[in-house]
Write a protein that holds these residues in place. Structure first.
Motif, mmCIF file in Angstrom:
data_model
loop_
_atom_site.group_PDB
_atom_site.id
_atom_site.type_symbol
_atom_site.label_atom_id
_atom_site.label_comp_id
_atom_site.label_asym_id
_atom_site.label_seq_id
_atom_site.Cartn_x
_atom_site.Cartn_y
_atom_site.Cartn_z
ATOM 1 N N ASN A 16 0.811 -1.227 0.000
ATOM 2 C CA ASN A 16 0.000 0.000 0.000
ATOM 3 C C ASN A 16 0.843 1.276 0.000
ATOM 4 O O ASN A 16 0.295 2.371 -0.120
ATOM 5 C CB ASN A 16 -0.920 0.031 1.223
ATOM 6 N N TRP A 19 0.679 3.979 -3.174
ATOM 7 C CA TRP A 19 -0.516 4.809 -3.349
ATOM 8 C C TRP A 19 -0.862 5.581 -2.087
ATOM 9 O O TRP A 19 -1.485 6.642 -2.158
ATOM 10 C CB TRP A 19 -1.702 3.982 -3.842
ATOM 11 N N ALA A 20 -0.449 5.069 -0.917
ATOM 12 C CA ALA A 20 -0.692 5.810 0.322
ATOM 13 C C ALA A 20 0.072 7.127 0.317
ATOM 14 O O ALA A 20 -0.427 8.157 0.793
ATOM 15 C CB ALA A 20 -0.291 4.968 1.524
#
Length: 284
Positions: A16, A19-20
């Motif tokens: 993640n 995109w985090a």
């Protein structure tokens, strides 16, 4: 080598992290674009200008000043995160030499950094466009906008590579997050303020954060002044440049390419330090 690069992209897109960190890049880009529009709109309300004001140039510069740190964090965590999760052991044992692993991370991180930069430019431009009541004239000459946008992408890529080197150097996920944030937004800011008016104030543009910001800002601000002043550009006082640099980064008289070379040197040194530490660090 191709297999290592593919492996790095798989590691990136199965977590993640990418995109985090991309979300704040987009949000900050949009917000900075909007605020840049508001600032220049205030100037325009005080003195009506007879030509469009290229707000997008300053919007991209402002967004780059705040968003590039997320590229650095991404790069740092791609390495330091592997040390934290102990997956670096497998990477080193199945790949020879260790430098090939670092090189594959640099290549993959550069590609992700370019994506971050593109998103930053698009969101900053969108924020500036909406804040300017959708007036395309505020983007200025298309060649100027493309030049500033390209500089933003380049700056983001270099910050991301800087982060990879720093993550390899410290090999600690917590330090990889805290140290860049504290340095760029606290330590260097305080140091820069202390330099103002001093006999050594000339070293300000050569600090890492200032040089990184100057890649975009030292291009955007002169282009903005030239577009607004037109034939009167030679008569624009230095204070006008200084005010814009305070808000949008960079330093008067420092060429954008000089900032690029300075930050490129910092990046090379940090990456070399990360390579050296990686070669000598014990793994478990």
């Amino acid at each position: 080598m191709g297999g290592l690069i593919k492996a790095e992209f798989r590691k990136t897109f199965t977590t993640n992290l990418w995109w985090a960190l991309l979300i704040p890049v987009a949000l900050i880009g949009f917000g900075a674009g909007w605020m840049g529009t508001a600032f220049v709109g205030l100037i325009n309300s005080i003195e009506q200008l007879d030509r469009p004001v290229p707000l997008a140039l300053l919007s991209v510069a402002m967004s780059a000043n705040f968003s590039t740190i997320f590229g650095a964090l991404f790069g740092a965590l791609t390495v330091a995160g592997e040390y934290r999760n102990k997956t670096v052991t497998t990477s080193f044992l199945t790949s020879n030499p260790r430098s090939a692993v670092l090189l594959s991370k640099l290549i993959a991180a550069a590609a992700i950094g370019a994506v971050y930069g593109l998103v930053n430019v698009v969101c900053a431009s969108l924020g500036g466009l909406l804040g300017a009541s959708q007036d395309l004239g505020h983007f200025g000459d298309i060649s100027d906008w493309l030049a500033v946008g390209a500089a933003c992408v380049l700056a983001m890529v270099l910050w991301t590579l800087f982060g990879v080197g720093f993550g390899a150097l410290v090999a600690n996920a917590l330090l990889a997050i805290i140290l860049p944030l504290v340095y760029k937004f606290v330590v260097e800011f305080i140091f820069s303020m202390a330099l103002v008016g001093s006999e050594v104030s000339g070293i300000g543009p050569y600090l890492p954060g200032a040089a990184g910001n100057g890649i975009v800002s030292n291009l955007a601000v002169p282009l903005f002044i030239a577009a607004v002043a037109g034939p009167d550009e030679p008569d624009v006082p230095r204070v006008a440049f200084d005010v814009l640099h305070v808000f949008f980064g960079g330093h008067y008289g420092q060429a954008w390419w000089a900032s690029l070379l300075i930050f490129l040197a910092y990046t090379a040194v940090v990456v070399a330090g990360g390579w050296w530490a990686n070669q000598r660090r014990d793994i478990a």
